[in-house]
Structure formats: C-alpha cells, structure tokens
Design an enzyme around this catalytic site. Structure first.
Site, PDB file in Angstrom:
ATOM      1  N   ASP A  75      42.189  36.127  39.906  1.00  0.00           N
ATOM      2  CA  ASP A  75      41.123  35.543  39.074  1.00  0.00           C
ATOM      3  C   ASP A  75      40.901  34.057  39.358  1.00  0.00           C
ATOM      4  O   ASP A  75      40.938  33.221  38.443  1.00  0.00           O
ATOM      5  CB  ASP A  75      41.470  35.709  37.592  1.00  0.00           C
ATOM      6  CG  ASP A  75      41.888  37.122  37.229  1.00  0.00           C
ATOM      7  OD1 ASP A  75      41.297  38.063  37.771  1.00  0.00           O
ATOM      8  OD2 ASP A  75      42.805  37.272  36.400  1.00  0.00           O
ATOM      9  N   GLU A 109      32.677  42.202  33.826  1.00  0.00           N
ATOM     10  CA  GLU A 109      33.508  41.044  33.488  1.00  0.00           C
ATOM     11  C   GLU A 109      33.306  39.973  34.568  1.00  0.00           C
ATOM     12  O   GLU A 109      32.493  40.117  35.473  1.00  0.00           O
ATOM     13  CB  GLU A 109      34.985  41.435  33.409  1.00  0.00           C
ATOM     14  CG  GLU A 109      35.567  41.961  34.711  1.00  0.00           C
ATOM     15  CD  GLU A 109      36.997  42.460  34.567  1.00  0.00           C
ATOM     16  OE1 GLU A 109      37.559  42.375  33.458  1.00  0.00           O
ATOM     17  OE2 GLU A 109      37.553  42.956  35.566  1.00  0.00           O
TER      18      GLU A 109
END
Length: 377
Positions: free
Chosen positions: A67, A274
């Site tokens: 991420d 997301e």
C-alpha cells in the site's frame, strides 16, 4: 521502454491477393482495399491500447511492505507503506489476516537507487483509541509539519481515520488522542491542489466497511446496491486549515462511464473497490483506484477535485497476490507508479512488497497501461 501493441495481426485484403496472383487490381479494388486497411487500423487503435513494461524488483526485501503512498519531501521520495506481518490469522473477505501493527518509512534519492528504511514511524501501541489493523496510510506536509493519516479499527472494531504529526518526514509521528471526527472506512489519500487546498479521498468496500454507511450512519450489517444500481461511492472531504479535521461533511464521488452513466455495482471491472489516489496532469484531475476482486488499478478524469470523474481505462494489470494498491508521484521530470505484489513471499497474499515503475502518458493525456511482468526487450 519497450512498447507493444495488442492485435497487430496482418489482414488479407483484395489488393494483396491481386498482387500475389500477378493480376492488376482495378481502381475499385484499390479503393476498397485502402478503405478496408483504414478501417482495420482504426479498429485496432480503438480497441487495442498500448501496453508497456512495468517489471520491477521490490524496493526492500528485509521486511514486507504494501500500500505505498509516495511523496516528494525535502527533494527526496518518501514512501509510507503498510508493514505486512505473519499474523497467523486465516484469510477471509474481511481481511482479518492483514493485521499490521506499525509503519516503516522509506526514502530514496532516485527510483532504482538505494532505499533507506527509517524504522518504525508509528505503532498501534502509540494510539490511545486503537483496536487493531493499521491499514494503508498516507502523508502530507504543510507549514513545516508532516502529517500521517492512517485507518485503524477502534475498540468497537469500526474503522476510523487517525492523524499523527512530526517535524520530519521520516518521523517518528505522534498520533492525536482521538480519531478525526466524522471519519470512517479506510485508505485515506490526501491531495494538495494548486491553490493550497488539501482534500482527503477515502473509502473501501468489503473489509473496509464503506458499504455500511449508505444511510449516512454506521450499520452493523453489510448491504450493497443491486448490480444495476450505482456503485457504493468513495468519499471526499476538504481538510481544515490545521490539517487535523474535516472542514466539511464527507461527500460522495461519482464516477461515470463515457456516456455519462454512473458505474454500477455489477461492473466489477471498473467500479470502485478501494485505494483511491488523486494526481493532476495537464490541468486534469486523475482519480485512480483499485477494482478489488478483479485486481486492476484503473483511472477516471475530471475538471474538479470533487468530480464527477469519467472512467478512462486501466493503469496497472493484475499483480501476483489478491490486492492491488498504488500511488503516483512526479519526480525529476518523470512520473512514477508505486504499487505492490506478493512475488517476494512466493504468492502469499498478506505478505507483499512495494515496487516502482515509470508511468507514461499518450499526447492526449491518456495513461499507457502497465504490465507488471512484461520485461523490456
């Protein structure tokens, strides 16, 4: 960088047949042949976008990272990733096996050069309101202070967004005693616009709990719109001057197809899942995100930070591992895509590694799709 075009199969045309057989084509045949060639070329250009090599090695191998939020601070690239660990928790759709507990902060003077691990920048143990799961963070800078935004489940197992501050981009970061008021879900991404305004984009479905806020209040059960109805919308909120709170109530972001119709729940190849990120290029706002269970990074463009945005195409093809999460940053006159995959761990989806590759545009501003495993010729 090597480029290739999909669908470049030669097409037989009457003119070619005539020449091969030794016959002289008639003017009508020549005209028809030229017309067919033009049609074939136009069709290939419309349906077969360019794809470029994105092959890269992990930035670091001594820990697992995921991420990545990349920013240029103090003339370096700083990367704020999740720190993956082996939790021993069985995999499920809520992502309980992603049980990260701290953040390591990375920096580099150039992509492909030496990467410095500055150690733990913040731990779940530092957060007064902590429950579990420090998921994908982001960072920002204003007036000499650096801000780290992080999603974390509180003691009721509800995701909220916290903020921590530091005098250095490398940390350590000291979290505020409470989460940001009216914050919810996951994946905060902060964008600084040209006028000095800061906006937070956030949200994620399934384990990210965004689907539980469709009524405006948290619901304990998951509900989703029907497949033919507009998708669960990501959110945006302008940040206050002190960067510690929202200056307004979060608003929904609309992503439309090129006919102006909102993307639907059932359109899993394009709908938001997301990992929102926003950057700007040639005066346009680029809203990019992960499609989740179809494993792509895609993007849409608009003329306003609030949208609406129009879907454009795929930035990054699926990577090894279940998740796909990215950031985009300009540095030394180039644009880079930071992302992760599970190649270092041999495909274990909860043990990922951050990578980086150059991102390029066509003259019209469209992004050339990246294949993460296509090597340069």
């Amino acid at each position: 960088m090597a480029r290739l075009k999909i669908g470049t199969t030669l097409v037989c045309i009457p003119l070619a047949v005539a020449l091969f057989t030794g016959c002289s084509p008639q003017p009508e045949q020549q005209e028809n042949a030229s017309s067919q060639v033009a049609k074939d070329t136009a069709q290939r250009e419309q349906t077969a976008p360019e794809v470029r090599s994105g092959y890269a090695e992990p930035l670091v191998t001594h820990i697992f990272t995921a991420d990545p939020s990349a920013h240029v601070f103090e003339d370096k690239i700083y990367v704020y990733p999740s720190h993956d660990i082996e939790s021993g928790i069985a995999q499920n759709d809520n992502g309980d096996h992603f049980a990260m507990r701290d953040y390591h902060i990375l920096s580099m003077d150039e992509v492909g050069g030496k990467v410095t691990d500055h150690g733990v920048g913040m731990s779940v143990d530092d957060v007064q309101w902590a429950g579990r799961q420090l998921w994908a963070p982001d960072a920002a800078h204003k007036d000499g202070t650096y801000y780290l935004y992080f999603p974390l489940k509180d003691q009721d197992d509800i995701f909220r967004i916290g903020v921590a501050t530091s005098e250095s981009p490398a940390g350590p970061f000291e979290p505020q005693p409470t989460p940001m008021e009216n914050s919810f879900s996951i994946d905060p991404a902060v964008f600084e616009d040209d006028d000095g305004s800061y906006y937070m984009y956030f949200g994620g479905i399934w384990g990210g709990q965004l689907q539980r806020y469709q009524t405006g209040e948290y619901q304990t059960q998951d509900t989703y719109p029907a497949d033919n109805e507009p998708q669960v919308a990501p959110r945006i909120a302008k940040l206050s001057d002190d960067m510690l709170s929202f200056a307004e109530a979060p608003k929904e972001i609309i992503v439309n197809d090129k006919d102006g119709n909102p993307l639907t729940t059932g359109d899993t190849d394009r709908r938001f899942f997301e990992a929102a990120w926003v950057h700007k290029h040639q005066g346009k706002y680029y809203f990019s995100y992960s499609t989740g269970d179809t494993h792509k990074i895609v993007y849409a463009t608009g003329d306003n930070p609030y949208g609406p945005f129009t879907y454009q195409g795929v930035i990054l093809k699926p990577v090894e591992g279940w998740t796909n999460h990215h950031s985009i940053v300009e540095y030394k006159n180039k644009t880079y895509l930071f992302y992760h995959d599970s190649s270092l761990s041999g495909g274990q989806t909860h043990l990922r590694s951050v990578k980086a590759t150059e991102l390029t545009y066509n003259p019209d501003g469209s992004i050339i799709t990246i294949d993460p495993y296509l090597k340069e010729e």
